[in-house]
Design a protein around this motif. Structure first.
Motif, mmCIF file in Angstrom:
data_model
loop_
_atom_site.group_PDB
_atom_site.id
_atom_site.type_symbol
_atom_site.label_atom_id
_atom_site.label_comp_id
_atom_site.label_asym_id
_atom_site.label_seq_id
_atom_site.Cartn_x
_atom_site.Cartn_y
_atom_site.Cartn_z
ATOM 1 N N GLU A 123 16.828 58.822 43.736
ATOM 2 C CA GLU A 123 16.721 57.789 44.760
ATOM 3 C C GLU A 123 18.001 56.961 44.810
ATOM 4 N N ILE A 124 18.607 56.867 45.994
ATOM 5 C CA ILE A 124 19.867 56.154 46.180
ATOM 6 C C ILE A 124 19.719 55.210 47.371
ATOM 7 N N LEU A 125 20.201 53.988 47.206
ATOM 8 C CA LEU A 125 20.207 53.012 48.302
ATOM 9 C C LEU A 125 21.653 52.715 48.665
ATOM 10 N N ILE A 126 22.000 52.910 49.935
ATOM 11 C CA ILE A 126 23.352 52.672 50.431
ATOM 12 C C ILE A 126 23.272 51.637 51.552
ATOM 13 N N PRO A 127 23.589 50.377 51.279
ATOM 14 C CA PRO A 127 23.567 49.378 52.362
ATOM 15 C C PRO A 127 24.648 49.696 53.397
ATOM 16 N N ARG A 128 24.401 49.303 54.632
ATOM 17 C CA ARG A 128 25.448 49.452 55.649
ATOM 18 C C ARG A 128 26.716 48.719 55.218
ATOM 19 N N PHE A 129 26.534 47.595 54.507
ATOM 20 C CA PHE A 129 27.690 46.811 54.073
ATOM 21 C C PHE A 129 28.119 47.200 52.657
ATOM 22 N N ALA A 130 27.914 48.463 52.261
ATOM 23 C CA ALA A 130 28.251 48.903 50.904
ATOM 24 C C ALA A 130 29.688 48.567 50.531
ATOM 25 N N ALA A 131 30.599 48.671 51.496
ATOM 26 C CA ALA A 131 32.002 48.364 51.203
ATOM 27 C C ALA A 131 32.190 46.923 50.785
ATOM 28 N N GLY A 132 31.249 46.070 51.140
ATOM 29 C CA GLY A 132 31.326 44.664 50.767
ATOM 30 C C GLY A 132 30.183 44.254 49.865
ATOM 31 N N LEU A 133 29.698 45.166 48.998
ATOM 32 C CA LEU A 133 28.550 44.850 48.145
ATOM 33 C C LEU A 133 28.843 43.659 47.241
ATOM 34 N N SER A 134 30.008 43.641 46.600
ATOM 35 C CA SER A 134 30.348 42.510 45.732
ATOM 36 C C SER A 134 30.451 41.224 46.540
ATOM 37 N N ALA A 135 31.012 41.333 47.740
ATOM 38 C CA ALA A 135 31.110 40.146 48.589
ATOM 39 C C ALA A 135 29.723 39.632 48.970
ATOM 40 N N PHE A 136 28.785 40.546 49.226
ATOM 41 C CA PHE A 136 27.414 40.127 49.502
ATOM 42 C C PHE A 136 26.818 39.432 48.280
ATOM 43 N N GLY A 137 27.110 39.968 47.091
ATOM 44 C CA GLY A 137 26.645 39.308 45.875
ATOM 45 C C GLY A 137 27.162 37.890 45.775
ATOM 46 N N GLY A 138 28.385 37.676 46.233
ATOM 47 C CA GLY A 138 28.932 36.321 46.228
ATOM 48 C C GLY A 138 28.204 35.408 47.196
ATOM 49 N N LEU A 139 27.831 35.949 48.350
ATOM 50 C CA LEU A 139 27.140 35.127 49.347
ATOM 51 C C LEU A 139 25.793 34.639 48.847
ATOM 52 N N ILE A 140 25.098 35.464 48.055
ATOM 53 C CA ILE A 140 23.737 35.096 47.652
ATOM 54 C C ILE A 140 23.680 34.528 46.230
ATOM 55 N N SER A 141 24.824 34.411 45.557
ATOM 56 C CA SER A 141 24.814 33.966 44.161
ATOM 57 C C SER A 141 24.611 32.459 44.050
ATOM 58 N N ASP A 142 24.000 32.081 42.939
ATOM 59 C CA ASP A 142 23.778 30.680 42.617
ATOM 60 C C ASP A 142 24.971 30.122 41.847
ATOM 61 N N MET A 143 24.994 28.801 41.696
ATOM 62 C CA MET A 143 25.923 28.145 40.785
ATOM 63 C C MET A 143 25.410 28.390 39.364
ATOM 64 N N ARG A 144 26.288 28.798 38.440
ATOM 65 C CA ARG A 144 25.818 29.104 37.084
ATOM 66 C C ARG A 144 26.829 28.646 36.031
ATOM 67 N N ARG A 145 26.269 28.180 34.903
ATOM 68 C CA ARG A 145 27.080 27.909 33.725
ATOM 69 C C ARG A 145 26.173 27.977 32.503
ATOM 70 N N GLU A 146 26.740 28.433 31.386
ATOM 71 C CA GLU A 146 25.988 28.559 30.139
ATOM 72 C C GLU A 146 26.539 27.602 29.101
ATOM 73 N N GLU A 147 25.663 26.804 28.496
ATOM 74 C CA GLU A 147 26.031 25.894 27.419
ATOM 75 C C GLU A 147 25.500 26.467 26.112
#
Length: 688
Positions: A466-490
């Motif tokens: 099973e393989i999933l190929i988004p139409r925006f696969a070329a920008g998968l990391s960029a999509f990850g940036g759009l939906i990512s939260d603010m994060r920090r670890e203490e």
């Protein structure tokens, strides 16, 4: 009516994924500009503005948020183009960076040259003064030796200083006083203290993280200031967030303060995108760029986090999302070794000059050149037709290699294709089979413009169907940036055994970690209703060498005596899950405590999932000759234009699907359906 952008700088192309006011996502690609990455960054925004029919100034007025994943710090470390850094340690302990934790492999090769330490001995200074493990001062800090070391570093042209003393995690007074002395003598030099950056008991890991962070201070701060300056000059005055290695975002000033968090930050966005697309699943994320092939994994929907990330011969020393890379990108160069064997990578044609078929002066055969000759790429449709490819140039650089190996150009190109695939299979095997994970239990999520050409053969080799190929696969990391939260670890280190657990001291540590995490979110402007805090401890059985990480959730941020038994049980359960064994009667030692502060992104994009699609046969647009492994040669193959496909359209292989920024190779034993979320679902196997 506002737009949000994520700009991801890769080795060959800089991607800009735009979330439009109507929710539509649009990808724009421009060449990366090595050495002046901010130029490529701004070029990507300007190209996006043109795509929406606006000037740059008008477009930026409508942009509400820009997020950015950068390779600047990673490239600096790989190429060792970092600031000249001094290292202050305890007298008598000058070899922490040389001895490391011993080399990972090959341990029995007596011919192996021991790698140089990250900071040379000439910039390493032993300072008299010592704390013990309990934080007691055994010997006072010799301030004169600090002054002498700083004088020597300044005269020697050092540009940053890392300070890592033994047991500073128990009592940081000597490190703090050292920074005060440096500030009086040399206020402009950046200084990193180990107890502030990475307060763990592993001496080498704390030290290597400290000097890496110090060495990146001038580089990252210079880049971020150049970037913000370019945006200011263009009239942008809204939010800019930068990716960190935990798959989240930070404001620019936070990343300048702790630049080590930017190392390998760009690739960590791909698993965050996959988590959003297929929540709760076991996934393998495959992302092929111009320079590298990156792989990450998710277990039960959570990205795998590694405490042992390596940069060349050195450990990063910080926990990060586990993303591993190999030199098998589209620009990876094919060559023949001394034994007459075909090799592909790790060296790359990169953005300049790029593959020969780009027509920019490339003179060596690459994977992209081979894919063009195999018919997988349409020279007139690459990047939606905005960048024509030169097949004759590709053939000219492949011909000498074909003659050397006694192959036709098509046979050589397929050998390059399969050799690169085998390299990718090896990397996925390292992340799955060698880590005790059965890859057949996972689906693959595809990122990168070229991955969808290679992924079917790779999946078949791994037993994945099973393989999933988004139409925006070329920008998968960029999509990850759009939906990512603010994060920090203490993080804080404090040793407690299950048979002598001090609840009050642990709660004091948790309070401090929570306060630090909340201060980060407050500085970033995250309102309280979007602030989230997760708790983790590291523990081991007594006399074990290594800890494992266990999540827990204290009531109101505190634990009680009654909770200790639950913490111990949680450790036993996790140990059994990781190692398939538990020892309920053994003493558990808790060593490290963490609080992960998250600023939840407003207006989260709904999960795509993998919904069932109504089957409807698609009609090909045209056909062309394409090399098919199943038929051992070039065959006439139907070609579908992705822009003309609609949700529910289904097609069987062999076939080619062309999207503006990616091309999908559908093998003979595969069926592809475009689902309602604009993702291509590929199923391998019997599709009759």
């Amino acid at each position: 009516m506002t737009y949000e952008l994520c700009i991801d700088i890769g080795g060959t192309f800089t991607d800009c994924l735009v979330e439009a006011p109507d929710g539509g996502r649009h990808i724009f690609k421009v060449p990366t500009t090595p050495g002046v990455f901010q130029n490529g960054f701004m070029n990507a925004i300007e190209t996006s503005a043109e795509g929406f029919g606006m000037t740059l100034a008008d477009f930026l007025q409508k942009v509400d948020r820009i997020v950015h994943g950068s390779t600047v710090s990673t490239n600096a470390l790989v190429e060792r183009k970092v600031a000249r850094t001094g290292y202050l340690c305890n007298a008598g302990h000058l070899d922490v960076l040389t001895i490391r934790e011993a080399l990972p492999k090959p341990v029995f090769d007596w011919r192996l040259d021991y790698p140089d330490p990250y900071v040379s001995r000439g910039r390493t200074f032993g300072i008299t003064g010592r704390m013990d493990a309990a934080g007691n001062e055994l010997e006072p800090l010799d301030e004169a030796s600090v002054v002498a070391a700083v004088d020597a570093l300044r005269a020697g042209g050092a540009e940053a200083i890392g300070v890592a003393y033994l047991w500073s995690i128990s009592n940081p007074a000597h490190e703090i006083r050292t920074r005060e002395i440096i500030a009086d003598m040399w206020p402009e030099v950046p200084v990193t203290l180990s107890h502030e950056l990475n307060p763990i008991g592993r001496e080498y890991r704390r030290t290597i993280a400290t000097v890496i962070d110090a060495s990146l201070q001038p580089i990252v701060s210079s880049y971020v200031r150049a970037l913000t300056g370019a945006l200011d000059a263009a009239g942008y005055d809204k939010d800019l967030l930068l990716a960190n290695c935990m798959g989240g975002m930070m404001p620019p000033e936070e990343l300048i303060r702790r630049p080590i968090y930017s190392v390998m930050s760009g690739p960590t966005l791909a698993p965050m995108a996959a988590q959003q697309l297929l929540p709760g699943r076991n996934l393998i994320v495959a992302d092929m760029g111009g320079t590298t092939f990156d792989v990450s994994a998710l277990r039960d929907g959570a990205p795998v986090v590694s405490p042992e990330a390596w940069i060349g011969p050195d450990m990063l020393g910080m926990a990060k999302i586990d993303v591993r890379s190999v030199g098998a990108g589209g620009g990876s160069i094919a060559w023949v070794d001394a034994g007459g064997m075909l090799r592909v990578g790790p060296h790359s044609a990169a953005a300049v000059p790029g593959p020969a078929c780009y027509g920019r002066g490339g003179t060596q055969p690459t994977i992209t050149d081979a894919n063009l000759v195999l018919g997988y790429l349409d020279p007139d449709h690459f990047l939606g037709g905005s960048m024509p490819l030169d097949r004759a140039a590709a053939e000219s650089v492949l011909s000498p290699l074909a003659e050397t190996l006694g192959l036709s150009i098509e046979a050589l190109s397929h050998a390059i294709f399969t050799t690169s695939n085998n390299t990718m299979v090896g990397l996925i095997t390292d992340m799955t089979v060698k880590e005790g994970i059965d890859p057949r239990d996972s689906s693959i999520v595809v990122g990168g413009g070229a991955t969808a050409l290679h992924i079917a053969e790779i999946a078949r080799e791994m037993g994945i169907t099973e393989i999933l190929i988004p139409r925006f696969a070329a920008g998968l990391s960029a999509f990850g940036g759009l939906i990512s939260d603010m994060r920090r670890e203490e993080v804080a280190s404090q040793l407690h055994a299950s048979d002598a657990f001090d609840v009050d001291r642990v709660n004091g540590v948790l309070d401090d970690l929570y306060a630090a995490g909340k201060a980060f979110l407050d500085r970033a402007g995250v309102p309280e209703e979007r602030q989230r805090f997760d708790y983790v401890f590291l523990a081991r059985y007594r006399y074990q060498s290594w800890e494992i990480e266990v999540p827990f959730m204290p009531t109101d941020g505190h634990i009680t005596e009654a909770d200790v038994e639950a913490l111990v049980a949680a450790f036993h359960d996790m140990h059994e899950r990781v190692y398939s064994v538990r020892m309920d009667g053994d003493v558990v030692e808790f060593t490290t405590w963490k609080v992960r502060a998250t600023g939840v992104r407003p207006g989260r994009i709904a999960p795509a999932g993998m919904p069932a699609a109504t089957s409807r046969s698609a009609t090909p647009k045209l056909s062309r000759r394409v090399y098919m492994h199943e038929r051992s040669g070039m065959v006439e193959c139907p070609v579908y234009f992705g822009e003309e496909l609609r949700p529910g359209d289904t097609l069987d292989g062999p076939a080619i699907i062309e999207e503006p920024t990616t091309t999908i190779l559908v093998p003979q034993d595969a069926r592809v359906t475009l689902d309602s979320e604009d993702n291509y679902q590929m199923l391998l196997g019997d599709v009759a």
